[in-house]
Design an enzyme around this catalytic site. Structure first.
Site: not given
Ligand code: GRF
Length: 187
Positions: A104, A12
């Protein structure tokens, strides 16, 4: 106020960067952190910042009624994927068309698709002797890493760098660019 939901499955760090960036923001609020992984670090990140978190298993994620109820109750306008390791169900892609983004850690369309995640991306970049790599922020459609590209940022691959160091450089780029790109998209 625009309400964001962050979907994440891992430690996270992007969620943390986004939450921090929008703390006390006049028009954007992170209203939900959703994960499929009960031991994801992102749950602690949400708690620390007093953001509602939801742990949703694969079957529940596919349940349109349940998921829509949750997102509607929190008035979610925009979904940010940050290392979310589950396929987004079609009803969500449709409901949030043009309002779901992903990041990404490579220059798509290279080094994307199923199985291309985490350190594997950077190992493959190095194995192929790429001279540059970077990040891609893109809209989400029904296929992995395939939606329209919003932003790419490039870095040079230093000679003799290892995959871990390269991953750290790419992550720093993510933390710098993901929050402000989301802000732009919500303007
Ligand atoms: C990021 O590198 C992102 O590009 C990819 O998953 C990773 C998530 O990392 N989609 P973190 O959980 O935000 O640290």
């Amino acid at each position: 106020m625009k309400h964001i939901a962050i979907f994440a499955s891992g430690k996270g760090s992007n969620a943390q960067a986004i939450i921090q960036y929008f703390k006390n923001h006049p028009t954007v609020k992170v209203a939900l952190v959703l994960t499929n992984n009960p031991s994801a670090g992102v749950i602690a990140v949400a708690h620390e910042h007093k953001i509602i978190s939801a742990i949703v298993n694969t079957a529940t994620l596919k349940n349109e009624q349940t998921v829509s109820k949750l997102l509607d109750a929190l008035k979610i306008d925009f979904i940010v994927l940050a290392g979310f390791m589950q396929m987004i169900p079609e009803f969500l892609v449709k409901k949030f068309s043009g309002r779901i983004v992903n990041i990404h850690p490579a220059l798509l369309p290279k080094y994307g698709g199923k199985g291309m995640y985490g350190i594997k991306v950077h190992e493959t970049v190095l194995k192929n002797n790429e001279t540059e790599t970077g990040i891609t922020i893109h809209y989400v459609n029904e296929r992995y890493d395939d939606g329209e590209i919003i932003l790419q940022k490039t870095i040079r691959v230093e000679p003799n760098i290892n995959a871990e160091k390269l991953a750290a450089q790419v992550q720093a780029l993510e933390h710098e660019w993901y929050p402000k790109t989301i802000e732009q998209l919500l303007k």
